[in-house]
Enzyme design. Structure first.
Site, PDB file in Angstrom:
ATOM      1  CB  SER A 111      53.593  35.187  25.561  1.00 55.59           C
ATOM      2  OG  SER A 111      54.004  34.808  26.874  1.00 55.59           O
ATOM      3  CE1 TYR A 169      58.396  33.527  23.955  1.00 57.14           C
ATOM      4  CE2 TYR A 169      57.419  34.501  25.921  1.00 57.14           C
ATOM      5  CZ  TYR A 169      57.360  33.596  24.878  1.00 57.14           C
ATOM      6  OH  TYR A 169      56.271  32.773  24.757  1.00 57.14           O
TER       7      TYR A 169
END
Length: 262
Positions: free
Chosen positions: A151, A166
């Protein structure tokens, strides 16, 4: 076959895409099927997953396997199912992920455990269990491929509205990619990661819905002037999974319209 068809072909290859029936995973599954790969899509929502897989069209075919990769038992069941279906696996795409964000005061240990279990533990132990199938698919000049979805949130030093678990799990995926590449490349398996920016998905829809006007602000901040598309992430996977990417290993490829890079 033209040089372009040879360089970027995945025709006849076998692939696994986790979380491959929704969001970025669905974009990747569709691209691989349309490019001629046979894809096993692993996910939790059985009815929706089977419907999605049945609707994919292309030279390749898709099969949905219902497994919960957020648990150790679920990973073990998934790898046993995959191994029973494909003796040789060319491409493993670790895409399944969980996202949450919130004030630091509201973070819970249970949520951290769930996110790190799915986002980090599952990709490692899937790859570990499927090493025999990956090695069986490897050939001189055409290694097997492990591609993990990281990400942009693991590249920049921002909390992304409190997405602590995350961001930490995706940063760990980037490092895990480099570490595994150092061991597995010599064994005929390349290991790479893609770090997407903002793409249409249930995850980003929820992210944008939580803050009115956020989507417009985000798009305005992206030098490319738009969210990512299926062609962007699907094309990146095709590059890493085809002859064109056979000499690439241990890299993290940002696919984010210059939002972080520029």
């Amino acid at each position: 076959m033209s040089i372009l068809e040879t360089l970027f072909s995945v025709a006849g290859k076998t692939a696994v895409v986790t979380g491959g029936a929704k969001g970025v995973g669905a974009m990747i599954s569709r691209t691989l099927v349309e490019a001629g790969a046979d894809v096993l899509i692993v996910g939790r929502g059985e009815e929706a997953g089977r419907t999605f897989a049945a609707g994919l069209e292309g030279p390749g075919k898709a099969t949905f396997l219902a497994h919960d990769l957020g648990t150790v038992a679920g990973v073990e069941a998934a790898t046993a199912d995959i191994a029973a279906r494909v003796p040789a696996l060319n491409i493993l795409v670790n895409n399944a992920g969980l996202f949450s964000a919130g004030a630091i005061e509201d973070a819970s240990a249970d949520q951290w455990d769930r996110e790190l279990g799915l986002n980090l533990r599952a990709p490692f132990f899937l790859a570990q269990a499927l090493l025999p199938q990956l090695k069986a698919a490897s050939a001189p000049g055409d290694p097997a491929r492990i591609i993990s979805i990281g990400s942009i949130g693991a590249l920049w030093g921002r909390s992304s509205n409190g997405a602590y678990a995350y961001g930490a799990s995706k940063a760990a995926i980037h490092q895990l990619t480099r570490m595994m590449a150092s061991d597995l490349t010599a064994q005929g398996i390349t290991v790479n990661a893609i770090a997407p920016g903002f793409f249409p998905s249930d995850m980003t829809d929820g992210f944008f819905a939580a803050v009115p006007g956020l989507k417009d602000q985000v798009v305005a901040s992206i030098p490319a002037g738009r969210l990512g598309s299926a062609e962007d992430v699907g094309g990146s996977v095709l590059f890493l999974a085809s002859r064109a990417g056979a000499y690439v290993s241990g890299t993290v490829l940002p696919v984010e319209g210059a939002l972080w890079q520029a």
